[in-house]
Motif scaffolding. Structure first.
Motif, PDB file in Angstrom:
ATOM      1  N   PRO A  41       3.361  30.510  22.025  1.00  0.00           N
ATOM      2  CA  PRO A  41       3.460  30.558  23.491  1.00  0.00           C
ATOM      3  C   PRO A  41       3.704  29.176  24.082  1.00  0.00           C
ATOM      4  CG  PRO A  41       1.653  31.907  22.735  1.00  0.00           C
ATOM      5  CD  PRO A  41       2.147  31.170  21.532  1.00  0.00           C
ATOM      6  N   GLY A  42       4.700  29.089  24.950  1.00  0.00           N
ATOM      7  CA  GLY A  42       5.003  27.837  25.625  1.00  0.00           C
ATOM      8  C   GLY A  42       5.743  26.821  24.797  1.00  0.00           C
ATOM      9  N   LYS A  43       6.118  27.210  23.577  1.00  0.00           N
ATOM     10  CA  LYS A  43       6.829  26.281  22.698  1.00  0.00           C
ATOM     11  C   LYS A  43       8.195  26.831  22.320  1.00  0.00           C
ATOM     12  CE  LYS A  43       2.754  24.110  20.677  1.00  0.00           C
ATOM     13  NZ  LYS A  43       2.096  23.689  19.387  1.00  0.00           N
ATOM     14  N   GLU A  44       9.046  25.940  21.845  1.00  0.00           N
ATOM     15  CA  GLU A  44      10.366  26.356  21.396  1.00  0.00           C
ATOM     16  C   GLU A  44      10.268  27.012  20.017  1.00  0.00           C
ATOM     17  OE1 GLU A  44      13.162  23.018  23.630  1.00  0.00           O
ATOM     18  OE2 GLU A  44      13.037  23.066  21.457  1.00  0.00           O
ATOM     19  N   ARG A  45      11.260  27.820  19.727  1.00  0.00           N
ATOM     20  CA  ARG A  45      11.337  28.432  18.412  1.00  0.00           C
ATOM     21  C   ARG A  45      11.599  27.330  17.380  1.00  0.00           C
ATOM     22  NH1 ARG A  45      14.435  34.074  17.966  1.00  0.00           N
ATOM     23  NH2 ARG A  45      13.057  34.272  19.795  1.00  0.00           N
ATOM     24  N   GLU A  46      10.864  27.380  16.261  1.00  0.00           N
ATOM     25  CA  GLU A  46      10.996  26.325  15.263  1.00  0.00           C
ATOM     26  C   GLU A  46      11.224  26.885  13.869  1.00  0.00           C
ATOM     27  OE1 GLU A  46       7.430  23.960  15.147  1.00  0.00           O
ATOM     28  OE2 GLU A  46       6.148  25.659  14.644  1.00  0.00           O
ATOM     29  N   PHE A  47      11.911  26.098  13.083  1.00  0.00           N
ATOM     30  CA  PHE A  47      12.227  26.447  11.705  1.00  0.00           C
ATOM     31  C   PHE A  47      10.972  26.475  10.844  1.00  0.00           C
ATOM     32  CE2 PHE A  47      14.448  26.621   7.791  1.00  0.00           C
ATOM     33  CZ  PHE A  47      13.893  25.676   6.943  1.00  0.00           C
ATOM     34  N   VAL A  48      10.903  27.488   9.975  1.00  0.00           N
ATOM     35  CA  VAL A  48       9.797  27.597   9.031  1.00  0.00           C
ATOM     36  C   VAL A  48      10.310  27.485   7.594  1.00  0.00           C
ATOM     37  CG1 VAL A  48       7.976  29.075   8.130  1.00  0.00           C
ATOM     38  CG2 VAL A  48       8.409  28.999  10.600  1.00  0.00           C
ATOM     39  N   ALA A  49      11.267  28.348   7.238  1.00  0.00           N
ATOM     40  CA  ALA A  49      11.767  28.358   5.863  1.00  0.00           C
ATOM     41  C   ALA A  49      13.143  29.001   5.831  1.00  0.00           C
ATOM     42  CB  ALA A  49      10.811  29.127   4.952  1.00  0.00           C
ATOM     43  N   ALA A  50      13.914  28.660   4.805  1.00  0.00           N
ATOM     44  CA  ALA A  50      15.248  29.225   4.645  1.00  0.00           C
ATOM     45  C   ALA A  50      15.543  29.436   3.174  1.00  0.00           C
ATOM     46  CB  ALA A  50      16.297  28.303   5.261  1.00  0.00           C
ATOM     47  N   ILE A  51      16.444  30.380   2.916  1.00  0.00           N
ATOM     48  CA  ILE A  51      16.835  30.681   1.544  1.00  0.00           C
ATOM     49  C   ILE A  51      18.324  30.991   1.517  1.00  0.00           C
ATOM     50  CG2 ILE A  51      16.242  33.145   1.765  1.00  0.00           C
ATOM     51  CD1 ILE A  51      15.182  32.942  -1.173  1.00  0.00           C
ATOM     52  N   SER A  52      18.982  30.507   0.493  1.00  0.00           N
ATOM     53  CA  SER A  52      20.415  30.746   0.359  1.00  0.00           C
ATOM     54  C   SER A  52      20.681  32.195  -0.039  1.00  0.00           C
ATOM     55  CB  SER A  52      20.997  29.800  -0.692  1.00  0.00           C
ATOM     56  OG  SER A  52      20.414  30.062  -1.964  1.00  0.00           O
ATOM     57  N   ARG A  53      21.926  32.610   0.052  1.00  0.00           N
ATOM     58  CA  ARG A  53      22.262  33.991  -0.257  1.00  0.00           C
ATOM     59  C   ARG A  53      21.999  34.325  -1.717  1.00  0.00           C
ATOM     60  NH1 ARG A  53      28.790  34.586  -0.067  1.00  0.00           N
ATOM     61  NH2 ARG A  53      28.410  35.929  -1.852  1.00  0.00           N
ATOM     62  N   SER A  54      22.117  33.327  -2.566  1.00  0.00           N
ATOM     63  CA  SER A  54      21.888  33.549  -3.994  1.00  0.00           C
ATOM     64  C   SER A  54      20.434  33.392  -4.388  1.00  0.00           C
ATOM     65  CB  SER A  54      22.710  32.542  -4.810  1.00  0.00           C
ATOM     66  OG  SER A  54      22.175  31.247  -4.634  1.00  0.00           O
TER      67      SER A  54
END
Length: 127
Positions: A41-54
């Motif tokens: 709440p009250g904050k911008e959306r932030e990155f947590v984790a990512a994974i490649s298609r493979s």
């Protein structure tokens, strides 16, 4: 058009664990890089984790390294976020996101790089 549906959120005590799932409608799920983001709440959306298609490459925000693990099952069109050692500051709505890509080992960290988003699932960590 890819539809993403998150599940697995809830209320947990500090130190506990949750496993989030994100199911995709797209049959060509394996052509999408996937990511997890969160917004408190009250904050911008932030990155947590990512994974490649493979699934050969993953990346994490510094504040979750060693606690969260992203994975995917391309046969099940699903991406997961295993969250351990949860802290009250992890409380947020968690969103999964998808982006079509030609590159098997590329992941993305920015909100603007993703094309499709789920509706979010609430994670609340009590102290």
């Amino acid at each position: 058009q890819v539809q993403l549906v998150e599940s697995g959120g809830g209320l947990v005590q500090a130190g506990g664990s949750l496993r989030l799932s994100c199911a995709a409608s797209e049959r060509s799920f394996s052509t999408y890089a996937m990511g997890w983001f969160r917004q408190a709440p009250g904050k911008e959306r932030e990155f947590v984790a990512a994974i490649s298609r493979s699934a050969g490459s993953t990346d994490y925000a510094d504040f979750v390294k060693g606690r969260f693990t992203i994975s995917r099952d391309n046969a099940e069109n699903t991406v997961y976020l295993q969250m351990n050692s949860l802290k009250p500051e992890d409380t947020a709505v968690y969103y999964c996101a998808a982006r079509a890509t030609l590159w098997g080992n590329t992941y993305y960290r920015r909100v603007s790089e993703y094309e499709y988003w789920g509706q979010g699932t609430q994670v609340t960590v009590s102290s």
